[in-house]
Design an enzyme around this catalytic site. Sequence first.
Site, PDB file in Angstrom:
ATOM      1  N   ASP A 419      32.332  -4.887 -18.319  1.00 46.07           N
ATOM      2  CA  ASP A 419      31.431  -5.101 -19.436  1.00 46.07           C
ATOM      3  C   ASP A 419      31.811  -4.085 -20.518  1.00 46.07           C
ATOM      4  OD1 ASP A 419      29.110  -5.942 -20.912  1.00 46.07           O
ATOM      5  OD2 ASP A 419      28.141  -4.096 -20.217  1.00 46.07           O
ATOM      6  N   ASP A 613      23.910  -7.984 -16.720  1.00 51.35           N
ATOM      7  CA  ASP A 613      25.121  -7.997 -15.898  1.00 51.35           C
ATOM      8  C   ASP A 613      24.849  -8.422 -14.461  1.00 51.35           C
ATOM      9  OD1 ASP A 613      26.850  -7.166 -17.923  1.00 51.35           O
ATOM     10  OD2 ASP A 613      26.362  -5.058 -17.604  1.00 51.35           O
TER      11      ASP A 613
END
Length: 716
Positions: A419, A613
């Site tokens: 990420d 996430d």
Amino acid sequence: MEKIRYTLVGLDCAGCAAKAEAAVNKAPWIEKATVDFMNKRLTVVLSDINPNATEDIQHIVDSVLVGVQVVECTDEPENKAHKHSHKHEHDNEHGHEHGHEHGGKASTVMIVTTIIAVIALATGLGAKAMHYEIVSAVAFAAAILLAGYDVIINGVKSVFRLRLDESALMSIAMVAAAILGEFFEGAMVAILFRIGEWLEDVAVDNSRQSIEKLAEIRPDTANVKRAAGVAVVRAEEVEIGETILIRPHERIPLDCIVIDGNSTVDSSALTGESVPIAAEVGTELLSGMMNGDGSLTAKTTNNYENSAAARIISLVTEASENKGSAEKFVTRFAVIYTPIVVALAVLIAVIPPLLGLGTFRDFVFRSLTFLVASCPCAIVISIPLAFFSAIGGASKFGVLVKGGNFAELLAKARAVAFDKTGTVTTGKPQVNQVLAEDGFTAEQVASMAAAAEINSVHPYAQAIRNYAGNSGEAVRFSDYSEISGHGVRCKAPDGRQILCGGRKLMSKYGVEVPEGKSAQAYVAYDGKLAGRIYISDTAAEGAEDTIRELEKLGFASVTMLTGDGKEAAESVANSVGIKDFRAELLPENKVEAVNEIKAKDGVTAFVGDGINDAPVLAAADVGIAMGLGSGAAIEAADIVLSSNNLSALPKAVRHFRKAMGIIRFNIIFALVIKAFVLILAAFGMAPMWAAVLADVGVCLLCVANSARLINHNLSD
């Protein structure tokens, strides 16, 4: 489903642990059962409600083991919901205390009897040298009984129950050796086996104690400020929002935020990082950190069970419930192996004499030696210990692993995806510039954006609110709606629609954004673009070095996945050396991207933080969460970088590759030596005591090799 944990009092054999696990797993009302030999713990997940679970599990264990008591761990959170009678609680408590007391006495008795047995053995050798055969036989027999009485008792029980475990094999060998007149052989088997067991216990206990030291990072009490003054309160009784006093050189009891005072704190117990952290008003502190010279007043932000120290202890101690393929191999191996070697021993004792190749006495002795040499201790102890030690060792440098299976997968990983915000970058972006379109001012654009983002937890939203300051609080909007991966929609006091987000949000609601006017965030008023906000985030410390290290470790694919615009993503990717990135992704797009990487490059890890996430962390072969902040990310992840520093990732990869190398070596080394000794025993070329010595020696070498992972030097 209900999870219950038990202590297996009296469990002293790794092979027995494997048998107990296999037996309990066969119960139809049990979803999954795992035995952790290192901690003498049985964890069961019930698929159906069973009010008599403890009693039924005890019956199952009794059917395969002798002298092992199943005691419920009533202090475990998962067990608190499990209902049982007052009498049963009392029995469990009594049984646990009895088991502990018995263990202490047994240890002392074992040492004393072993010393006397060695003296008896020496006496027997002296008598034999002087041809006092009767005295020699009596002395050797005394040595067998002194060193092997407990093994013989348990072995006889096992034989009567038609179970051929380690105790049964050894007791058969010792008794049969004495019957055949080989008293010295029987005495050596008893003494060497006893010494070997003791040394193995010492090695395992040392590793266990290293892990148990983690519990020291979680204080039992907290100094709580109340109306009557400062009270010392049990940490689990402190509620969120209470004010606590942290005195100099005290360990922080709960996650909190400083509201008064200045100091430095040592976070090495949690993160492995030795650099002190400055603590001042507004600093967030985690439980388990050690305060420095200053006194701090703080407000708690988490309760005892959910604070960082408790999470770390829970993650490490529960890691043994998720076994890797090597550990599962050990379980299957121990269950299948013993019947095979027993059958081979019977064939060695019977077939050659029937074919006229020797006497029954000779080949019975060979078969007994074969049985003694066959004990699979080296594998069934050293492999679980290797995972146990490797996971404990990783926790010392800020990497928490939820099980051996995830350690194994990380060692195999050759692709990793990151990420961006809060992972590759610091996660603390700042607004650099606000540009307004015709009819609006920059101040109006900033105020509208801050008011629209008032409830958002996205880092960009926080940056916008910080930039706007009080001007954002002066505006009041309604009908807030946050669209995941896009931005925020709401209504101004005049009923007009306000949008704040990325280009996709503008496109979704028909707001035209001219080419060449790219930005990280846009603000629209009543369907018309009002302005653009430029936001930048700096690369996280060590991110560039981490990417370089991963490439050196042979990762074929290093990718960054982000929901931010292409320009911002490209800038960050270039700054840290990531060649492949994908921008403007929704959470479901990240999942698709990870699945594509897995199909192309094999075992794939994903590193991220934050709630958004969680889906992709779960989708990856190995999900890795940054820090101990987001509960959702930690729950979905398989590994947690408690240091919140990417540099721990290549360390973890090297560490677990080293661990898997040790595990493979132990398996191959033990099997090769075992096969060699078994062949020698079958051909009568190995005395019984030498077979025990070889078995014990291999076991100790494998155990020592595994145990060093607890303090593995990462520069290796």
